[in-house]
Each structure stands twice: as C-alpha cells, then as structure tokens.
Design a protein around this motif. Structure first.
Motif, mmCIF file in Angstrom:
data_model
loop_
_atom_site.group_PDB
_atom_site.id
_atom_site.type_symbol
_atom_site.label_atom_id
_atom_site.label_comp_id
_atom_site.label_asym_id
_atom_site.label_seq_id
_atom_site.Cartn_x
_atom_site.Cartn_y
_atom_site.Cartn_z
ATOM 1 N N SER A 60 18.400 -21.297 9.193
ATOM 2 C CA SER A 60 19.099 -22.530 8.816
ATOM 3 C C SER A 60 18.541 -23.140 7.533
ATOM 4 O O SER A 60 19.188 -23.982 6.908
ATOM 5 C CB SER A 60 19.021 -23.558 9.951
ATOM 6 O OG SER A 60 17.679 -23.979 10.136
ATOM 7 N N LEU A 61 17.357 -22.710 7.114
ATOM 8 C CA LEU A 61 16.724 -23.241 5.905
ATOM 9 C C LEU A 61 16.908 -22.357 4.685
ATOM 10 O O LEU A 61 16.512 -22.736 3.582
ATOM 11 C CB LEU A 61 15.228 -23.453 6.160
ATOM 12 C CG LEU A 61 14.873 -24.397 7.302
ATOM 13 C CD1 LEU A 61 13.369 -24.395 7.535
ATOM 14 C CD2 LEU A 61 15.395 -25.790 7.031
ATOM 15 N N VAL A 62 17.483 -21.179 4.864
ATOM 16 C CA VAL A 62 17.609 -20.227 3.755
ATOM 17 C C VAL A 62 18.679 -20.704 2.780
ATOM 18 O O VAL A 62 19.834 -20.891 3.144
ATOM 19 C CB VAL A 62 17.946 -18.812 4.268
ATOM 20 C CG1 VAL A 62 18.193 -17.864 3.103
ATOM 21 C CG2 VAL A 62 16.822 -18.279 5.153
ATOM 22 N N ASN A 63 18.247 -20.944 1.548
ATOM 23 C CA ASN A 63 19.150 -21.266 0.444
ATOM 24 C C ASN A 63 18.434 -20.863 -0.850
ATOM 25 O O ASN A 63 17.289 -20.399 -0.813
ATOM 26 C CB ASN A 63 19.537 -22.759 0.462
ATOM 27 C CG ASN A 63 18.345 -23.681 0.348
ATOM 28 O OD1 ASN A 63 17.430 -23.455 -0.443
ATOM 29 N ND2 ASN A 63 18.347 -24.748 1.146
ATOM 30 N N HIS A 64 19.087 -21.053 -1.987
ATOM 31 C CA HIS A 64 18.497 -20.616 -3.254
ATOM 32 C C HIS A 64 17.158 -21.298 -3.532
ATOM 33 O O HIS A 64 16.219 -20.637 -3.990
ATOM 34 C CB HIS A 64 19.482 -20.844 -4.401
ATOM 35 C CG HIS A 64 20.535 -19.786 -4.472
ATOM 36 N ND1 HIS A 64 20.735 -19.012 -5.580
ATOM 37 C CD2 HIS A 64 21.430 -19.349 -3.559
ATOM 38 C CE1 HIS A 64 21.718 -18.158 -5.358
ATOM 39 N NE2 HIS A 64 22.159 -18.338 -4.135
ATOM 40 N N GLU A 72 14.944 -22.532 -1.385
ATOM 41 C CA GLU A 72 13.894 -22.014 -0.498
ATOM 42 C C GLU A 72 13.525 -20.581 -0.872
ATOM 43 O O GLU A 72 12.353 -20.204 -0.810
ATOM 44 C CB GLU A 72 14.320 -22.095 0.962
ATOM 45 C CG GLU A 72 14.093 -23.457 1.578
ATOM 46 C CD GLU A 72 12.629 -23.887 1.543
ATOM 47 O OE1 GLU A 72 11.770 -23.250 2.182
ATOM 48 O OE2 GLU A 72 12.338 -24.885 0.858
ATOM 49 N N LEU A 73 14.495 -19.782 -1.257
ATOM 50 C CA LEU A 73 14.187 -18.418 -1.706
ATOM 51 C C LEU A 73 13.321 -18.465 -2.963
ATOM 52 O O LEU A 73 12.364 -17.692 -3.094
ATOM 53 C CB LEU A 73 15.466 -17.627 -1.941
ATOM 54 C CG LEU A 73 16.245 -17.278 -0.676
ATOM 55 C CD1 LEU A 73 17.648 -16.780 -1.032
ATOM 56 C CD2 LEU A 73 15.502 -16.248 0.167
ATOM 57 N N ASP A 74 13.625 -19.373 -3.875
ATOM 58 C CA ASP A 74 12.782 -19.554 -5.065
ATOM 59 C C ASP A 74 11.364 -19.948 -4.672
ATOM 60 O O ASP A 74 10.392 -19.431 -5.222
ATOM 61 C CB ASP A 74 13.349 -20.653 -5.971
ATOM 62 C CG ASP A 74 14.554 -20.219 -6.787
ATOM 63 O OD1 ASP A 74 14.821 -19.007 -6.894
ATOM 64 O OD2 ASP A 74 15.239 -21.123 -7.313
ATOM 65 N N ARG A 75 11.244 -20.885 -3.714
ATOM 66 C CA ARG A 75 9.914 -21.343 -3.282
ATOM 67 C C ARG A 75 9.124 -20.207 -2.654
ATOM 68 O O ARG A 75 7.956 -19.989 -2.983
ATOM 69 C CB ARG A 75 10.035 -22.505 -2.286
ATOM 70 C CG ARG A 75 8.664 -23.078 -1.876
ATOM 71 C CD ARG A 75 8.746 -23.970 -0.659
ATOM 72 N NE ARG A 75 9.253 -23.292 0.523
ATOM 73 C CZ ARG A 75 8.546 -22.425 1.277
ATOM 74 N NH1 ARG A 75 7.312 -22.120 0.955
ATOM 75 N NH2 ARG A 75 9.086 -21.888 2.341
ATOM 76 N N VAL A 76 9.767 -19.450 -1.757
ATOM 77 C CA VAL A 76 9.086 -18.335 -1.094
ATOM 78 C C VAL A 76 8.643 -17.299 -2.117
ATOM 79 O O VAL A 76 7.480 -16.888 -2.144
ATOM 80 C CB VAL A 76 10.000 -17.693 -0.021
ATOM 81 C CG1 VAL A 76 9.482 -16.333 0.416
ATOM 82 C CG2 VAL A 76 10.158 -18.633 1.167
ATOM 83 N N PHE A 77 9.571 -16.882 -2.954
ATOM 84 C CA PHE A 77 9.253 -15.862 -3.951
ATOM 85 C C PHE A 77 8.146 -16.341 -4.889
ATOM 86 O O PHE A 77 7.168 -15.632 -5.135
ATOM 87 C CB PHE A 77 10.508 -15.484 -4.745
ATOM 88 C CG PHE A 77 10.252 -14.444 -5.787
ATOM 89 C CD1 PHE A 77 10.283 -13.107 -5.448
ATOM 90 C CD2 PHE A 77 9.962 -14.798 -7.095
ATOM 91 C CE1 PHE A 77 10.027 -12.134 -6.416
ATOM 92 C CE2 PHE A 77 9.702 -13.838 -8.059
ATOM 93 C CZ PHE A 77 9.737 -12.505 -7.712
ATOM 94 N N GLY A 78 8.300 -17.555 -5.405
ATOM 95 C CA GLY A 78 7.301 -18.092 -6.325
ATOM 96 C C GLY A 78 5.934 -18.243 -5.683
ATOM 97 O O GLY A 78 4.908 -17.953 -6.296
ATOM 98 N N SER A 79 5.910 -18.691 -4.438
ATOM 99 C CA SER A 79 4.639 -18.844 -3.734
ATOM 100 C C SER A 79 3.953 -17.503 -3.547
ATOM 101 O O SER A 79 2.750 -17.367 -3.825
ATOM 102 C CB SER A 79 4.861 -19.501 -2.373
ATOM 103 O OG SER A 79 5.330 -20.809 -2.523
#
Length: 153
Positions: free
Chosen positions: A117-121, A123-130
C-alpha cells in the motif's frame, strides 16, 4: 496484517514499478541495466554502479503483501567476524527501511520490505537511494574489518 493483494492490484502495482524502473534506466546515471523476471514473476534485477563498491545488484520482488528488496554488500568475512557483525548491528539501529543480514553462503546483504500500500515513485526513490548510499557508506569500512589482513601493509 496487510490483506493480500488481488491479482489486478498486483498487475497495477507491477506496472507502476515497471514505469519507475524505465525512468531510472533513462535518467539515473548510476543505473546500468534493469532486467525483469530474472528471479521469477514480478521481480527486477537492477545493476548499479557505485564509487566505493563498484558494480552491485539491487533486487526487488513484488509479493502479495510487500515489495521485498535486497542488495549484496560483501562476501562472508575471513577474519574479525565478531567485530564486523557488531559494527553492522550498530549500523542497523540507524537504518530505516532496511537492515544488514546474513544471506546465502554467509554473505552480507542489506534487506528490507515495504507494504504494497506504500509503494509509489517517491518510496521507490527512497528505497533505491537509501540502499545506494548505505552500500557506498558501509562497504569499505566493513571490508577493512572482515578482510583486515588484505588491507594491512
């Protein structure tokens, strides 16, 4: 507990992740390649080029409840295992959305998951960047502990 996604919800989420992946390949200079379906349906393998670690993979798996992700950090340590694990466990306390873990062949990974339910652009940017920043930040110090004799002299 999160309710399992219906097939049409997973299809829509997969489409959103595919679009994000295409945007990364087109516009993110550290993304070298992306392959879909390598690790089964609804999975992505992203080849990333860093400065400290060199080339490393980030893998994503879309499941019924979560998007799981991981990146290989380094092989199993040859020495100073206790010191290395303590170092990484202390780092875990400061990480958000991922943690250091022991994976296949005792190699060290950063792993995490995100509720669908939290997956969006964003959050994907945050995950990838982290994941990218943490691999770059922690790779060399971890290698110097786990393979100390190779760095001495």
């Amino acid at each position: 507990m999160t309710v399992p996604a219906e097939p049409d919800q997973l299809d829509a989420l997969e489409g959103e992740i595919d679009r994000w992946m295409r945007d990364q390949l087109a516009g993110n200079p550290v993304v070298r390649a992306i392959e879909a379906g390598v690790d089964g349906p609804r999975s992505w393998f992203v080849r990333v080029e860093g400065e400290e670690r060199g080339v490393f993979p980030i893998r994503f798996w879309l499941r019924q409840r979560t998007l799981r992700y991981e990146t290989y950090v380094m092989p199993a340590p040859e020495e100073n295992e206790g010191q290395l694990y303590e170092h990484l466990l202390r780092r875990n306390a400061k990480l958000y959305g991922a943690h250091f873990a022991i994976g296949d062949e005792d190699a060290l990974y950063l792993m995490g998951q995100l509720d669908n339910s939290l997956v969006n652009h964003d959050e994907l940017d945050r995950v990838f960047g982290s994941l990218y920043v943490w691999v770059e930040q922690f790779f060399r110090p971890a290698m110097r502990i786990g393979f100390a004799s190779r760095f001495s002299g």
